[in-house]
Motif scaffolding. Structure first.
Motif, PDB file in Angstrom:
ATOM      1  N   SER A  67       0.876  -1.285   0.455  1.00 20.78           N
ATOM      2  CA  SER A  67       0.093   0.216   0.054  1.00 20.78           C
ATOM      3  C   SER A  67       0.833   0.873   0.067  1.00 20.78           C
ATOM      4  CB  SER A  67      -0.457  -0.397   0.519  1.00 20.78           C
ATOM      5  OG  SER A  67       0.034  -0.165   1.959  1.00 20.78           O
ATOM      6  N   SER A  83       1.678   9.658  -3.854  1.00 11.83           N
ATOM      7  CA  SER A  83       0.841   9.556  -4.499  1.00 11.83           C
ATOM      8  C   SER A  83       0.681  10.066  -5.750  1.00 11.83           C
ATOM      9  CB  SER A  83      -0.524   9.779  -4.344  1.00 11.83           C
ATOM     10  OG  SER A  83      -1.008   9.132  -2.994  1.00 11.83           O
ATOM     11  N   ARG A  99      -4.739  -1.632  -7.845  1.00 15.54           N
ATOM     12  CA  ARG A  99      -6.196  -1.327  -7.177  1.00 15.54           C
ATOM     13  C   ARG A  99      -6.930  -2.924  -6.091  1.00 15.54           C
ATOM     14  NH1 ARG A  99      -8.744   3.587  -4.941  1.00 15.54           N
ATOM     15  NH2 ARG A  99      -7.627   4.784  -6.585  1.00 15.54           N
ATOM     16  N   LYS A 102      -9.702  -1.280  -0.227  1.00 19.31           N
ATOM     17  CA  LYS A 102      -9.537   0.027  -0.949  1.00 19.31           C
ATOM     18  C   LYS A 102      -7.808   0.721  -0.604  1.00 19.31           C
ATOM     19  CE  LYS A 102     -13.633   0.670   1.758  1.00 19.31           C
ATOM     20  NZ  LYS A 102     -14.961   1.432   1.294  1.00 19.31           N
ATOM     21  N   THR A 103      -6.908  -0.008  -1.083  1.00 15.05           N
ATOM     22  CA  THR A 103      -5.418   0.181  -1.092  1.00 15.05           C
ATOM     23  C   THR A 103      -4.892   0.442  -2.021  1.00 15.05           C
ATOM     24  OG1 THR A 103      -4.948  -1.877  -0.273  1.00 15.05           O
ATOM     25  CG2 THR A 103      -5.346  -0.908   1.513  1.00 15.05           C
ATOM     26  N   VAL A 104      -3.838   0.905  -2.497  1.00 14.86           N
ATOM     27  CA  VAL A 104      -3.061   1.034  -4.292  1.00 14.86           C
ATOM     28  C   VAL A 104      -1.965   0.460  -3.638  1.00 14.86           C
ATOM     29  CG1 VAL A 104      -2.630   2.587  -6.004  1.00 14.86           C
ATOM     30  CG2 VAL A 104      -4.814   3.471  -4.409  1.00 14.86           C
TER      31      VAL A 104
END
Length: 128
Positions: A67, A83, A99, A102-104
């Protein structure tokens, strides 16, 4: 650490537009091994591939953060800064931002770069 080599080129915006239109009209076919990613100037390439950003890529490859929060802890850089930087690198195809829930999760697509530029035209249209 050896990985995927990404060829990048440097070409003015006008020349890039001319090249893209020539490809669309069928007047030019990109050659095998030609860069797929183009920067407008050495300065713009240097911003994206700065020493700080190269270190960021190295940390992602070595630590495989799941993440942006994990990457923030590993680098000491704020998540908003990370980001923005990662989105810019994703635009150039250097990283993928996957993705999951809810995390990248950042994934490095290239670890080595070959740069191609010169004073000549980067492409030539076929003679009519």
């Amino acid at each position: 650490m050896t990985g995927k080599v990404m060829k990048v080129g440097i070409m003015s915006r006008d020349e890039y537009r001319e090249r893209t239109l020539a490809i669309a009209r069928g007047e030019y076919k990109p050659k095998r091994g030609e860069p797929k990613i183009w920067f407008e100037s050495i300065q713009s390439m240097a911003q994206v591939l700065s020493s700080e950003n190269q270190e960021l890529l190295r940390i992602i490859v070595e630590q495989k953060p799941k993440s942006i929060k994990e990457l923030e802890a590993a680098t000491g850089r704020k998540s908003s800064n990370l980001s923005r930087t990662l989105k810019l690198m994703a635009r150039f195809g250097i990283v993928d931002l996957v993705r999951e829930n809810k995390t990248v999760c950042p994934i490095v697509k290239a670890t080595d770069f070959q740069v191609e530029f010169g004073l000549h035209k980067h492409f030539a249209k076929k003679a009519a």
